[in-house]
Motif scaffolding. Structure first.
Motif, short mmCIF file in Angstrom:
data_model
loop_
_atom_site.label_atom_id
_atom_site.label_comp_id
_atom_site.label_asym_id
_atom_site.label_seq_id
_atom_site.Cartn_x
_atom_site.Cartn_y
_atom_site.Cartn_z
N TYR A 254 23.28 51.63 39.13
CA TYR A 254 24.40 51.79 39.55
C TYR A 254 25.32 53.60 39.39
CZ TYR A 254 24.09 46.89 40.21
OH TYR A 254 23.39 45.28 40.24
N LYS A 310 32.93 43.90 32.82
CA LYS A 310 33.22 42.41 32.88
C LYS A 310 31.33 41.54 32.58
CE LYS A 310 34.29 43.09 37.20
NZ LYS A 310 34.51 43.01 38.87
N VAL A 347 40.94 34.19 27.71
CA VAL A 347 39.70 35.52 28.23
C VAL A 347 40.27 35.54 29.60
CG1 VAL A 347 37.60 36.05 27.73
CG2 VAL A 347 38.02 33.96 26.23
N ALA A 348 40.01 35.30 29.78
CA ALA A 348 40.19 35.99 31.10
C ALA A 348 41.15 37.02 31.00
CB ALA A 348 40.71 34.96 32.32
N PHE A 351 40.35 40.28 29.39
CA PHE A 351 39.65 41.00 30.46
C PHE A 351 40.20 41.86 32.16
CE2 PHE A 351 35.95 38.52 28.37
CZ PHE A 351 34.90 40.27 28.57
N PHE A 352 41.50 41.28 32.57
CA PHE A 352 42.28 41.22 33.05
C PHE A 352 43.08 42.06 33.08
CE2 PHE A 352 46.52 42.08 35.85
CZ PHE A 352 45.82 41.79 36.24
N CYS A 355 40.29 45.35 32.32
CA CYS A 355 39.59 46.20 33.84
C CYS A 355 40.83 46.93 34.90
CB CYS A 355 38.82 44.48 34.13
SG CYS A 355 37.92 44.49 33.84
N PHE A 356 42.20 46.28 34.03
CA PHE A 356 43.68 46.39 35.60
C PHE A 356 43.87 47.89 35.50
CE2 PHE A 356 47.36 46.25 37.17
CZ PHE A 356 47.45 46.42 38.38
N SER A 359 41.68 50.66 36.11
CA SER A 359 40.91 50.59 37.07
C SER A 359 43.08 51.77 37.53
CB SER A 359 41.26 49.67 38.04
OG SER A 359 42.51 49.29 38.00
N ARG A 360 43.74 51.71 37.27
CA ARG A 360 45.04 52.02 37.21
C ARG A 360 44.77 53.57 36.41
NH1 ARG A 360 48.18 49.63 40.52
NH2 ARG A 360 46.83 48.44 40.92
N GLU B 133 43.57 42.13 43.25
CA GLU B 133 43.43 42.49 41.43
C GLU B 133 43.25 41.21 40.36
OE1 GLU B 133 43.48 45.18 40.93
OE2 GLU B 133 44.66 46.05 42.53
N VAL B 134 43.31 40.31 40.72
CA VAL B 134 43.35 39.32 39.56
C VAL B 134 41.66 38.84 39.32
CG1 VAL B 134 43.77 37.10 39.16
CG2 VAL B 134 45.78 38.45 38.84
N ASN B 137 39.17 41.51 39.20
CA ASN B 137 39.70 41.91 37.10
C ASN B 137 38.42 40.97 36.49
OD1 ASN B 137 39.67 44.59 37.55
ND2 ASN B 137 41.89 44.50 38.23
N VAL B 138 38.37 39.99 36.35
CA VAL B 138 37.98 39.06 35.82
C VAL B 138 36.72 38.73 36.07
CG1 VAL B 138 38.15 36.44 35.54
CG2 VAL B 138 40.62 38.02 35.32
N PRO B 139 35.90 38.27 35.03
CA PRO B 139 34.12 38.30 35.03
C PRO B 139 34.26 37.03 36.14
CG PRO B 139 35.37 38.81 32.95
CD PRO B 139 36.43 38.39 33.36
N VAL B 140 33.26 37.21 36.63
CA VAL B 140 32.99 36.05 37.48
C VAL B 140 32.24 34.89 36.91
CG1 VAL B 140 30.62 36.92 38.01
CG2 VAL B 140 31.49 35.92 40.19
N LEU B 142 33.39 34.10 33.85
CA LEU B 142 34.77 33.57 33.43
C LEU B 142 35.31 32.71 34.52
CD1 LEU B 142 36.42 33.14 31.47
CD2 LEU B 142 37.45 35.20 31.59
N TYR B 276 35.84 35.40 44.06
CA TYR B 276 35.57 36.73 43.18
C TYR B 276 34.91 37.77 44.33
CZ TYR B 276 33.06 40.03 39.84
OH TYR B 276 32.36 41.03 39.11
#
Lengths: 375, 398
Positions: A254, A310, A347-348, A351-352, A355-356, A359-360, B133-134, B137-140, B142, B276
């Protein structure tokens, strides 16, 4: 006629102070009118959105915070304390597993130290710091240090087998390795795909299209069930290492496409100017082309990093105990049986945040590197 | 003045193989070729010797042996006595089902969210940013698991469930039920008439376009084509004695019978994939619309086009050129992500061919190879179609 000017009532003597702007155009009121109620459609949208928020947010707040249970020893205790609140107690009770998996407790200082050193190793890459070259030298040898700290087995460090690793530790291992190796491999693949050597180009195109055409999960199946067939007897690769190889290859395909986009976006004149200066291929790539192409592709590169980070959750499907996989043993514990949503939400959130933040950072980097050639 | 003497044809020296750009590329390629052949033969000999040592061979005859496992969500007739290839086919159809459903809803969600994110309404645009954004940025995986567990936790048992939309939708913790279409003899007539109407609409559009080019008058194409689509089909429907009907789900004992049963796993997968992918599409839509310069719509207004026409004739065709290619690759991603069905037990092709068939027969090599071939063919054919589209809509340069 000699009239006294002061007697003429309708002529203003001084400048009149300006009237205040209409109340609906300034201040909070003006902001509300301009941003929420500027047209009938907007009024409708605002009302619908406001209604939805008023309807859902208080319930969410009640569930997640106000009525939540923060410490308890079992699901039943949570329910008896507060029947319709979230049970975050499980997260605090299992924080160790969520962070380290089944890593032996007395050795957990080692991943901790590795994480602190990771911050030191990343800092010079992310920001301009004094003593940069010394710090970058440390970054270069960091993978060895991290391997030694996490797995051990040398210099008197107790060996920890891979199946003990899990939780966010595993996510960080896979994510960081994938990120740091996929970029150089991706650059090479992209250059290979753009090369005019027909054989090399064919190999690169074939590899990239194959990897991008199949889901990561099938590659992980290959890693978990098939890779042993491809290797001579006795080459027993550790499962985590196999997964690392697959995830890295996946992300680098990728990455190659993202960088190819950057290469294609460069004006032809840049390539020609580099040739005209008499630079050879590697010099022109290193000094002229790649610095610009990589800068253009920063958003795509960071998106690939985020995607890779992710995608580390997929290893839970082949039985590794990443934060998602570690939920299964927790659910199997009779104390916590029956509680799922809280674990997933936790867990979400992890990750949020990661990852956020990434991106920032990419937006910050774009701003810092922009040379003002865009409006 | 110095005189340059040409030296005549240069003699070939070994050093030129890597110093001279004329020969260097051959050197590199030959080295690469040798390396690839070495690696390839290394892998192949390993596979051969490993398979021999394990007492296995490489063939696909297991596909014709009975699968002897059941699949709970299927589009075609399948029993556990059916062969493995049929199980794989059921899986493929399930993958395509969730992919098509997901692509449609993801597009709807994405276009809505993308357009609303550009809205001048502060509240709406902030809500949409938060969603994008949410969800991004959260794995699919999940999200799939979360939606699945929320459904299982919140939805009532069939006995306690409450049919919605006049009985057309029932949500229970055993799945969702929607009405199914029943066909009786004579329904082919309705289909036939409808197909002819579709052709008629195309003819009408072409005629209307020619009419406009010749006379400048526009026919009311929208109303006319709606009429052509509906009226003849309705007439045929009544003429054939109402052969089409809806069968509603009904509670019988502990469970619902009749209608179409969509398992929780399917709906959760569908919904999570749509949410997603919708977030990614929303970003594409936003970027596409923002990329069209204001001058374009101002020019259209100056030409006297009203805003709906400006949107349809000027802005959208240009924005779509930017939006569609990344949207297609998002569809591809959705299709590939549907392989995560295995986590919630939805039997897609990864669950049947790459899951149970693989474990039952132990033919890992063949199964994974077929699985990869299926995904490769799907994505390569879609990207080939996309390249053709890109070629069609590209801006013709000088």
């Amino acid at each position: 006629m000699q009239g006294d000017k002061t007697n003429v009532a309708f002529v203003a003597q001084n400048e009149k102070p300006a009237l205040p702007a209409p109340v609906t155009t300034t201040g909070p009121m003006g902001w509300v009118m301009a941003n929420l109620f500027s047209s009938p459609l907007n009024v409708l949208l605002t009302l619908i959105a406001g209604f939805m928020l008023v309807y859902s947010l208080p319930d969410l707040y009640q569930w997640a915070i106000a009525k939540a249970v923060w410490s308890a020893s079992s699901y039943d205790e949570c329910r008896s304390l507060s029947p319709d609140g979230a049970c975050w107690a499980v997260v605090s009770e299992r924080a160790g597993q969520f962070t380290y998996g089944f890593y032996p407790e007395h050795l957990r200082w080692r991943p901790n130290l590795a994480f602190l050193l990771l911050l030191v190793a990343i800092a010079p890459v992310l920001y301009k710091l004094p003593y940069r070259s010394a710090l970058l030298a440390f970054t270069a040898i960091y993978p060895l240090i991290a391997y030694l700290l996490i797995w051990g087995g040398l210099f008197g460090f107790e060996f920890v087998p891979s199946d003990k690793m899990g939780g966010f530790l595993l996510t960080m291992i896979i994510g960081c390795t994938g990120i740091s190796f996929s970029l150089p491999i991706g650059v090479m693949l992209a250059l290979g795909r753009n090369s005019n050597m027909i054989f090399i180009k064919t190999i690169c195109v074939g590899f990239i299209e194959f990897i991008r055409g199949v889901p990561l999960i099938t590659l992980l199946f290959v890693a978990s069930t098939l890779l042993n067939y491809f290797l001579p007897k006795g080459w027993d690769f550790d499962l985590i290492l196999r997964v690392l190889i697959m995830v890295t290859l996946f992300a680098s395909a990728y990455m190659a496409e993202v960088i190819r986009g950057g290469l294609a976006a460069l004006p032809r004149g840049q390539y020609e100017a580099a040739d005209a200066l008499g630079l050879n291929y590697f010099q022109s790539m290193r000094l002229i082309i790649l610095p610009q192409a990589l800068k253009i592709s920063i958003p795509g590169i960071v998106n690939t990093f985020i995607g890779l980070f992710k995608d580390t959750t997929l290893v839970s499907i082949i039985g590794l105990f990443d934060p998602l996989g570690i939920i299964q043993p927790i659910l199997a514990d009779p104390n916590w049986n029956g509680l799922v949503v809280e674990l997933y939400v936790f867990v979400a959130a992890f990750f949020f945040i990661f990852c956020f933040a990434m991106s920032r950072y990419s937006m910050y980097l774009e701003g810092k590197l922009s040379t003002g050639d865009h409006r | 003045m110095s005189v340059v003497t040409s030296e005549g044809p240069e003699e070939f020296r070994v050093g030129m193989l890597w110093r001279d750009t004329r020969y260097r590329s051959y050197t590199f390629q030959i080295i690469a070729l040798i390396a690839v052949m070495l690696i390839g033969s290394f892998l192949v000999t390993n596979i051969v010797s490993n398979l021999r040592d394990a007492g296995k061979d490489f063939n696909f005859s297991f596909l014709w042996e009975p699968a002897s496992y059941d699949i709970n969500q299927k589009l075609i007739e399948y029993t556990s006595r059916a062969p493995h290839w049929k199980a794989a086919l059921v899986g493929i159809l399930n993958t395509l089902l969730v992919a098509v459903l997901g692509c449609v809803t993801a597009t709807v969600i994405g276009v809505f969210a993308g357009v609303l994110r550009l809205s001048k309404n502060w509240l709406i645009s902030k809500i949409m940013s938060a969603y994008v954004e949410v969800a991004r940025n959260v794995p699919v995986l999940l999200q799939i698991l979360l939606v699945n567990s929320v459904f299982i936790g919140l939805l009532p048992k069939p006995k306690l469930s409450d049919p919605m939309l006049g009985g057309a939708l029932v949500a229970t913790n055993r799945g969702f039920y929607i009405p199914s279409v029943t066909t009786e003899a004579g329904s082919w007539l309705v289909f036939l008439v409808f197909c002819i109407s579709v052709v008629g609409v195309f003819v009408l559009r072409r005629y209307a376009k020619r009419q406009q080019e010749q006379t400048g008058k526009r026919l009311p194409v929208g109303m006319l084509s709606l009429g052509i689509l509906i009226v003849p089909a309705l007439l045929a429907f009544f003429a054939a004695g109402m052969p089409l009907g809806l069968e509603y789900p009904e509670l019988k004992g502990f469970n619902y019978k009749g209608g179409i049963h969509m398992r929780i796993s399917l709906v959760a997968l569908w919904l999570a994939l749509s949410i997603y992918t919708g977030a990614f599409i929303a970003e594409n839509v936003r970027a596409g619309i923002q990329a069209i310069s204001k001058g374009q719509s101002e020019a259209a207004h100056a030409l006297g086009l009203r805003s709906a026409r400006t949107m349809r004739l000027i802005v959208l065709p240009q924005a779509l050129r930017i939006i569609i290619p990344p949207m297609i690759s998002n569809f591809l991603n959705l299709t590939k992500n549907s392989s995560l069905a295995i986590a919630v037990g939805y039997m897609d092709v990864t669950g049947t061919l790459g899951g149970i068939t693989l474990n039952q027969t132990g033919r890992a090599m063949e199964c994974v190879l077929l699985l990869m071939a299926f995904y490769l063919v799907t994505s390569l054919s879609i990207s080939a179609a996309m390249n053709k589209y890109n070629h069609m809509v590209r801006i013709r340069g000088r």
